[in-house]
Design an enzyme around this catalytic site. Structure first.
Site: not given
Ligand code: NAD
Ligand code: WQD
Length: 336
Positions: A124, A150, A154
């Site tokens: 991330s 979190y 990562k």
């Molecule tokens: P998500 O929650 O939809 O998917 C994650 C999946 O992992 C879920 O289906 C959950 O049930 C499964 N899971 C969690 N813990 C587990 C375990 N111990 N064993 C087996 N399964 C498990 O999330 P996503 O948005 O699809 O994110 C996928 C990956 O990408 C994550 O690692 C997340 O940290 C990373 N990521 C997401 C975002 C975002 O904003 N969505 C941004 C950056 C990184």
């Molecule tokens: C986006 C913008 C909020 C909700 C996070 C993690 C990052 C990555 C992505 C996993 C910000 C604003 C949000 C709401 C709002 N995830 N907001 N009202 O914070 O950029 O990133 O998710 O790795 O690590 O930190 O994403 O979607 O939470 O927010 O105004 O109800 O929307 O303030 O500016 P963020 P977000």
């Protein structure tokens, strides 16, 4: 080529599985369904004609995990599984370290034991923390100003992967640092559907659109940005999914790190405007206090992925909003 996708019923994982199957990969999914639903497997079958083999297994269960590797001959792993709620991780840090870091140790041990050496990992942009400039590039120092447990999970997983690749020259590791994933599959059948309370902006926008919550709370409009709301690099989930295929195709010995983002910054108010325009009605919203820990602006320098992986985003904010609304209408019963 046979790929194990951990977290494959989740939001990004499921979209990636569809792209993998369409590209001819054989896929098996492992998920404990903590934040996703088993019905996603039927949707994947509807979209691709293939229902991937599913292992309902928790990665923390080392014995069950070994059973999965025992029976299959994986060529590579794409590791999405993990907990991702930033705020929750502050309240329950040990759950995050155990689930994210502990699980990845089990996974890497199994990979070593069963001779699987290729892995693509979901990291991330959060590992960059606060930097002097808002455009993040892979050469920047990470792990100095990370603001949540979190984010640290990562960072530690990235370090672990780098160390494993250093200790075992057979390993091929690619770390993908995602920016802000949004959107849904253009079919309207697959999208973001978390269990419980959402955390990110778009799931809240979706809940306002479906009437589950009356209005979107925008966290602050007094940031030093053009309209006062925060700027982020929103990336369509299908573009992101395709980035994983590009990463798989370019795996090589050692560790590679890539930003996956668009390189463009969009404000919260611009998201509200874009969603309102596509849906044809104003999304109700109000300005509330800033959320602790939010940075005013960050976005990707995606040029390394473009150069080395031959990948770049093809879809924009309007596409993401159109596909989100289509998903809400087709799969979540929203009427517009
Ligand atoms: P998500 O929650 O939809 O998917 C994650 C999946 O992992 C879920 O289906 C959950 O049930 C499964 N899971 C969690 N813990 C587990 C375990 N111990 N064993 C087996 N399964 C498990 O999330 P996503 O948005 O699809 O994110 C996928 C990956 O990408 C994550 O690692 C997340 O940290 C990373 N990521 C997401 C975002 C975002 O904003 N969505 C941004 C950056 C990184
Ligand atoms: C986006 C913008 C909020 C909700 C996070 C993690 C990052 C990555 C992505 C996993 C910000 C604003 C949000 C709401 C709002 N995830 N907001 N009202 O914070 O950029 O990133 O998710 O790795 O690590 O930190 O994403 O979607 O939470 O927010 O105004 O109800 O929307 O303030 O500016 P963020 P977000």
């Amino acid at each position: 080529m046979k790929i194990l996708v951990t977290g494959g019923t989740g939001y990004i994982g499921s979209h990636t599985v569809v792209e993998l199957i369409e590209a001819g990969y054989e896929v098996e999914i492992l998920d404990n369904l903590y934040n996703s639903q088993k019905s996603v497997l039927d949707t994947i079958e509807e979209l691709t004609g293939v229902k991937p083999k599913f292992h309902e297994v928790d990665l923390r269960d080392a014995e069950a995990l070994a059973g999965v590797f025992q029976d299959s001959n994986f060529d590579a792993v794409i590791h999405f599984a993990g907990l991702k709620a930033v705020g929750e991780s502050v309240e329950k840090p040990l759950e995050y370290y155990e689930n994210n870091v502990g699980s990845t140790i089990n996974l890497l041990e199994c990979m070593q034991e069963f001779g699987v050496h290729k892995i693509v990992f979901s990291s991330s942009a959060t590992v960059y923390g606060e930097q002097d400039t808002p455009q993040y590039v892979e050469t920047m120092t990470t792990g100095v100003t990370i603001s949540s447990p979190y984010g640290w999970t990562k960072y530690f997983i990235e370090r672990m992967l780098m160390d494993v690749a250093k200790s075992d020259p057979d390993f091929e590791v690619t770390i993908l640092r995602y920016f802000n994933p949004v959107g849904a599959h253009p079919s309207g059948l697959l999208g973001e559907n978390p269990n419980g309370k959402p955390n990110n902006l778009m799931p809240f926008v979706m809940k306002v659109a479906t009437g589950e919550i009356p209005e979107l709370s925008i966290f602050g409009n007094d940031y030093p940005t053009p309209d006062g709301t925060c700027l982020r690099d929103y990336i369509h989930v299908v573009d992101l999914a395709k980035g994983h295929l590009a990463a798989l195709n370019h795996l090589q010995k050692g560790t590679q790190v890539y930003n996956l983002g668009s390189g463009k910054a969009t404000s919260v108010l611009e998201i509200v405007k874009a969603f309102s325009e596509v849906s044809g009605r104003l999304l109700p919203h109000k300005i509330v206090a800033r959320r602790a820990g939010d940075l005013p602006e960050f976005f990707a320098d995606p040029s390394k992925a473009e150069r080395d992986l031959d990948w770049k985003t093809e879809l924009g904010i309007a596409d993401a909003m159109r596909d989100t609304i289509n998903y809400l209408q087709k799969s979540r019963g929203m009427e517009i």
